[in-house]
Design an enzyme around this catalytic site. Structure first.
Site, PDB file in Angstrom:
ATOM      1  N   GLY A  49       9.646   3.493  -4.623  1.00 19.02           N
ATOM      2  CA  GLY A  49      10.859   3.358  -5.447  1.00 19.02           C
ATOM      3  C   GLY A  49      11.417   1.943  -5.349  1.00 19.02           C
ATOM      4  O   GLY A  49      10.757   1.022  -4.856  1.00 19.02           O
ATOM      5  N   GLY A  51      -0.775  -0.102  -4.770  1.00 24.27           N
ATOM      6  CA  GLY A  51      -1.613   0.778  -5.578  1.00 24.27           C
ATOM      7  C   GLY A  51      -1.283   0.767  -7.057  1.00 24.27           C
ATOM      8  O   GLY A  51      -0.722  -0.219  -7.558  1.00 24.27           O
ATOM      9  N   THR A  94       2.390   0.161  -7.831  1.00 19.16           N
ATOM     10  CA  THR A  94       2.738  -1.232  -7.536  1.00 19.16           C
ATOM     11  C   THR A  94       2.215  -2.172  -8.621  1.00 19.16           C
ATOM     12  O   THR A  94       2.905  -3.110  -9.023  1.00 19.16           O
ATOM     13  CB  THR A  94       2.120  -1.637  -6.175  1.00 19.16           C
ATOM     14  N   ASP A 116      -6.682   6.232  -1.858  1.00 15.11           N
ATOM     15  CA  ASP A 116      -7.302   7.256  -2.715  1.00 15.11           C
ATOM     16  C   ASP A 116      -8.443   6.703  -3.574  1.00 15.11           C
ATOM     17  O   ASP A 116      -9.129   7.468  -4.242  1.00 15.11           O
ATOM     18  CB  ASP A 116      -6.245   7.871  -3.644  1.00 15.11           C
ATOM     19  N   GLY A 142      -5.841  12.355  -1.034  1.00 15.53           N
ATOM     20  CA  GLY A 142      -6.434  12.291  -2.371  1.00 15.53           C
ATOM     21  C   GLY A 142      -5.544  13.072  -3.318  1.00 15.53           C
ATOM     22  O   GLY A 142      -5.686  14.260  -3.494  1.00 15.53           O
TER      23      GLY A 142
HETATM   24  N1  LIG Z   1       5.789   2.325 -13.866  1.00 17.59           N
HETATM   25  C1  LIG Z   1       6.317   1.554 -12.920  1.00 17.59           C
HETATM   26  N2  LIG Z   1       7.039   0.455 -13.243  1.00 17.59           N
HETATM   27  C2  LIG Z   1       7.579  -0.308 -12.282  1.00 17.59           C
HETATM   28  N3  LIG Z   1       7.448  -0.073 -10.962  1.00 17.59           N
HETATM   29  C3  LIG Z   1       6.741   0.995 -10.569  1.00 17.59           C
HETATM   30  C4  LIG Z   1       6.149   1.870 -11.524  1.00 17.59           C
HETATM   31  N4  LIG Z   1       5.517   2.854 -10.831  1.00 17.59           N
HETATM   32  C5  LIG Z   1       5.726   2.604  -9.515  1.00 17.59           C
HETATM   33  N5  LIG Z   1       6.458   1.482  -9.352  1.00 17.59           N
HETATM   34  C6  LIG Z   1       6.889   0.906  -8.088  1.00 17.59           C
HETATM   35  O1  LIG Z   1       5.761   0.529  -7.315  1.00 17.59           O
HETATM   36  C7  LIG Z   1       5.988   0.775  -5.934  1.00 17.59           C
HETATM   37  C8  LIG Z   1       4.873   1.559  -5.333  1.00 17.59           C
HETATM   38  O2  LIG Z   1       4.537   2.692  -6.129  1.00 17.59           O
HETATM   39  P1  LIG Z   1       3.905   4.002  -5.488  1.00 17.59           P
HETATM   40  O3  LIG Z   1       3.497   4.884  -6.600  1.00 17.59           O
HETATM   41  O4  LIG Z   1       4.847   4.561  -4.479  1.00 17.59           O
HETATM   42  O5  LIG Z   1       2.679   3.494  -4.618  1.00 17.59           O
HETATM   43  P2  LIG Z   1       1.297   2.837  -5.023  1.00 17.59           P
HETATM   44  O6  LIG Z   1       1.566   1.485  -5.523  1.00 17.59           O
HETATM   45  O7  LIG Z   1       0.568   2.832  -3.742  1.00 17.59           O
HETATM   46  O8  LIG Z   1       0.700   3.730  -6.055  1.00 17.59           O
HETATM   47  C9  LIG Z   1       7.334   1.472  -5.834  1.00 17.59           C
HETATM   48  O9  LIG Z   1       8.288   0.541  -5.366  1.00 17.59           O
HETATM   49  C10 LIG Z   1       7.636   1.927  -7.245  1.00 17.59           C
HETATM   50  O10 LIG Z   1       9.022   1.907  -7.537  1.00 17.59           O
HETATM   51  O1  LIG Z   2       3.705  10.562   2.477  1.00 15.11           O
HETATM   52  P1  LIG Z   2       3.577   9.285   1.725  1.00 15.11           P
HETATM   53  O2  LIG Z   2       3.718   8.088   2.574  1.00 15.11           O
HETATM   54  O3  LIG Z   2       4.447   9.222   0.530  1.00 15.11           O
HETATM   55  O4  LIG Z   2       2.078   9.172   1.232  1.00 15.11           O
HETATM   56  C1  LIG Z   2       1.342  10.231   0.719  1.00 15.11           C
HETATM   57  C2  LIG Z   2       0.432   9.758  -0.387  1.00 15.11           C
HETATM   58  O5  LIG Z   2      -0.004   8.444  -0.211  1.00 15.11           O
HETATM   59  C3  LIG Z   2      -1.389   8.341  -0.440  1.00 15.11           C
HETATM   60  O6  LIG Z   2      -2.026   8.183   0.806  1.00 15.11           O
HETATM   61  C4  LIG Z   2      -1.729   7.120  -1.232  1.00 15.11           C
HETATM   62  O7  LIG Z   2      -0.926   7.039  -2.335  1.00 15.11           O
HETATM   63  P2  LIG Z   2      -0.578   5.615  -2.968  1.00 15.11           P
HETATM   64  O8  LIG Z   2      -1.878   4.879  -3.102  1.00 15.11           O
HETATM   65  O9  LIG Z   2       0.023   5.938  -4.268  1.00 15.11           O
HETATM   66  O10 LIG Z   2       0.338   4.922  -2.049  1.00 15.11           O
HETATM   67  C5  LIG Z   2      -1.783   9.657  -1.088  1.00 15.11           C
HETATM   68  O11 LIG Z   2      -3.087  10.051  -0.783  1.00 15.11           O
HETATM   69  C6  LIG Z   2      -0.774  10.581  -0.506  1.00 15.11           C
HETATM   70  O12 LIG Z   2      -0.524  11.678  -1.342  1.00 15.11           O
HETATM   71 MG   LIG Z   3      -0.432   5.530  -6.255  1.00 20.79          MG
END
Ligand SMILES: Nc1ncnc2c1ncn2[C@@H]1O[C@H](COP(=O)(O)OP(=O)(O)O)[C@@H](O)[C@H]1O
Ligand SMILES: O=P(O)(O)OC[C@H]1O[C@](O)(COP(=O)(O)O)[C@@H](O)[C@@H]1O
Ligand SMILES: [Mg+2]
Length: 530
Positions: free
Chosen positions: A216, A240, A243, A271, A315
């Site tokens: 977030g 990821g 991000t 993942d 995953g």
């Molecule tokens: N569509 C988006 N637009 C802008 N920021 C995003 C979006 N989706 C996720 N983020 C931001 O990217 C960061 C990481 O996202 P998250 O889904 O938690 O992990 P990951 O990057 O590992 O998939 C968070 O700070 C989130 O608010």
């Molecule tokens: O409990 P957390 O820290 O939110 O992470 C759980 C999630 O993060 C992961 O390890 C990786 O997710 P992201 O790559 O989106 O960060 C997922 O496999 C899992 O569901």
């Molecule tokens: Mg992700």
């Protein structure tokens, strides 16, 4: 007389899939090809090269040269700041590169997305090859870089941080590098850390992220205001799919404001769900660590009567960790992943398979990816629709659900005594330092990102495509998610190695809906995959 015999692998095959469209370019709409196309990078000025390197499908009328060669170019600072001066790359005086045959990547070097080709196939999409360029668009003194890490953990994040700092300093003489703490929100809510090679010297030996992370908190305006206020001109964003989407927003805003700020994304995900790149860093380390949990489950269930071991691995939407951990182990009888719906009861179901294996071997090990069977679980558990701070759906615990259902089935319905062992090593596989090969991989990613930003590229993600590191437009990696393709041979290899049911044999009374969804999914894949 035809003496050939058909391979036993052929079996009774379903109706042949519709032939793939002959022109793969249909998948690459023109708008996408041109979106970030920058003549300066692509040698349009050279008439000898222009015909070949321009997205020729739209530009060249002579069909003889229309071989479908497309470059997915990444944006460059000069796209919106055309008068930026360039400088000779300081690497040309570097001792490390003194005897390298070709210090700088030739601008016409590209990496093919499609490596298996046919004689008459279109040449398809290509990405810029990563690496140092002859000209850079920043002087060493001018650079003020920052690094941020977002999302979940993954082995190797600290190595990437370390190597960005060391790469900037050792290769380009940059001394001004800031660490943004605690993910995106750290830009506007926390003080920065000063990063030097000395500060980061040992961090690659530790798991986690030296800079802290969060979900977030992405506020594009506040983040870019902060970048501007602090005078930052290179932003390295490790994270990821979420991000990278955030990085794309930052790049767009930077471009809109006309700032000389290079935005580089380094894909991080345990993942392995990021599209285009071969594999994400830390994945191999996680698969290796998962072996310990699988081994423990196997030892436990082998030592008792009717032992059933369940190991839950990470995953969310992609079952790569479960699939590779299963393939690596050979002790796993059944692997359940989000991409392949399964069902419990009746013919071809999980209960039947478990009973068979118990009769045959006295024990069974099941690996389940956390995102598997979520639709099925939601039906029977009145699923709650909660999300994390980034908007990712919180998953119901498939491991506990499976454990309970199997116990109930065998003890209550089948009146069989079973020994259930449930192992949930979730965070243990991602909270460790990266192994040797992931460390090397992280170093390459970090150095590629540094070379790209110094060369003035922006809005790009780095990563290996067919084993060669490339610059990929960020928007490209966020368009789709990498998932296990049930129609690819890897999943078939797994099925062949475990001999588990494919869960395609169904009727209405036995989870027929789930099964129908799988068949629709597969049919869909056959049509869209090339
Ligand atoms: N569509 C988006 N637009 C802008 N920021 C995003 C979006 N989706 C996720 N983020 C931001 O990217 C960061 C990481 O996202 P998250 O889904 O938690 O992990 P990951 O990057 O590992 O998939 C968070 O700070 C989130 O608010
Ligand atoms: O409990 P957390 O820290 O939110 O992470 C759980 C999630 O993060 C992961 O390890 C990786 O997710 P992201 O790559 O989106 O960060 C997922 O496999 C899992 O569901
Ligand atoms: Mg992700």
């Amino acid at each position: 007389m035809d003496l050939s015999i058909s391979s036993p692998l052929c079996g009774p095959s379903p109706a042949a899939p519709a032939p793939a469209p002959t022109s793969t370019l249909i998948l690459y709409p023109k708008s996408q090809i041109f979106r970030s196309f920058n003549p300066r990078n692509s040698y349009l000025s050279n008439p000898l090269l222009s015909r070949r390197y321009f997205p020729i499908r739209a530009q060249v009328s002579d069909p003889a040269v229309d071989d479908g060669f497309v470059i997915d170019d990444v944006p460059h600072l000069t796209t919106f700041l055309p008068d930026l001066p360039s400088y000779p790359n300081p690497l040309q005086n570097s001792q490390a590169y003194a005897i390298v045959k070709q210090t700088f990547v030739r601008p016409e070097d590209v990496v093919a997305q499609k490596i298996v080709v046919q004689r008459d196939s279109s040449r398809g999409k290509h990405f810029l090859r990563a690496g140092p360029r002859e000209k850079v668009y920043f002087t060493s003194e001018e650079v003020r870089a920052c690094i941020v890490t977002c999302g979940g953990l993954c082995p190797g994040i600290n190595t990437v941080i370390r190597e960005i700092v060391c790469g900037l300093n050792y290769m380009y003489g940059v001394n001004d590098i800031l660490g943004i703490q605690g993910g995106y929100r750290g830009f506007y809510s926390k003080n920065t850390l000063t990063l030097t090679p000395k500060v980061v010297n040992d961090i690659h030996k530790r798991g986690g992220t030296f800079l802290l992370t969060s979900r977030g908190g992405h506020d594009t305006q506040k983040i870019v205001d902060n970048i501007q206020d602090r005078g930052i001109n290179q932003v390295y964003i490790i994270g990821g799919d979420g991000t990278q989407r955030g990085a794309a927003r930052i790049f767009e805003e930077v471009e809109k404001r006309g700032l000389k700020v290079a935005v580089a994304g380094i894909p991080k995900t345990i993942d392995n769900d990021i599209a285009v790149i071969d594999k994400s860093f830390g994945f191999d380390t996680a698969v290796e660590e998962a072996q310990r949990a699988i081994n423990a489950a196997h030892v436990e269930v082998e030592s008792v009567e009717n032992g059933i071991g369940i190991v839950k691995l990470m995953g969310r939407y992609s079952g790569f960790i479960a699939m590779f951990a299963t393939l690596a182990s050979r002790d796993v009888d059944c692997c359940l992943i989000p991409e392949s719906p399964f069902y419990l009861e009746g013919k071809g179901g999980l209960f039947e398979f478990i009973e068979e294996r118990l009769k045959e071997n006295g024990h069974i090990v099941i690996v389940v990816a956390e995102g598997a069977g979520q639709e099925y679980l939601a039906q029977s558990m009145q699923g709650i629709d909660e999300k994390d701070a980034s908007g990712n759906r919180l998953l119901l615990d498939v491991g506990l659900w499976l454990t309970q259902n199997i116990k109930d089935h065998f003890t209550k319905e089948r009146k069989m005594a079973i020994n259930m062992k449930y192992i949930d090593p979730t965070y243990m596989i991602r909270a460790i330092p990266s192994n040797a090969s992931d460390n090397i991989y992280c170093t390459l990613l970090a150095q590629s990102a540094v070379h790209g930003a110094m060369a003035g590229y922006t809005g790009f993600t780095v990563g290996p495509v067919n084993s060669r590191h490339a610059y990929i437009p960020i928007s490209h990696v966020t368009e789709t998610q990498n998932t296990v393709k049930l129609t690819d041979r890897m999943w078939a290899r797994l099925l062949a190695s475990t001999n588990q049911p494919s869960f395609l044999n169904c009727d209405e009374s036995r989870g027929g809906k789930v099964c129908k969804d799988t068949i629709d999914l597969i049919n869909n894949m056959k049509i869209t995959s090339i």
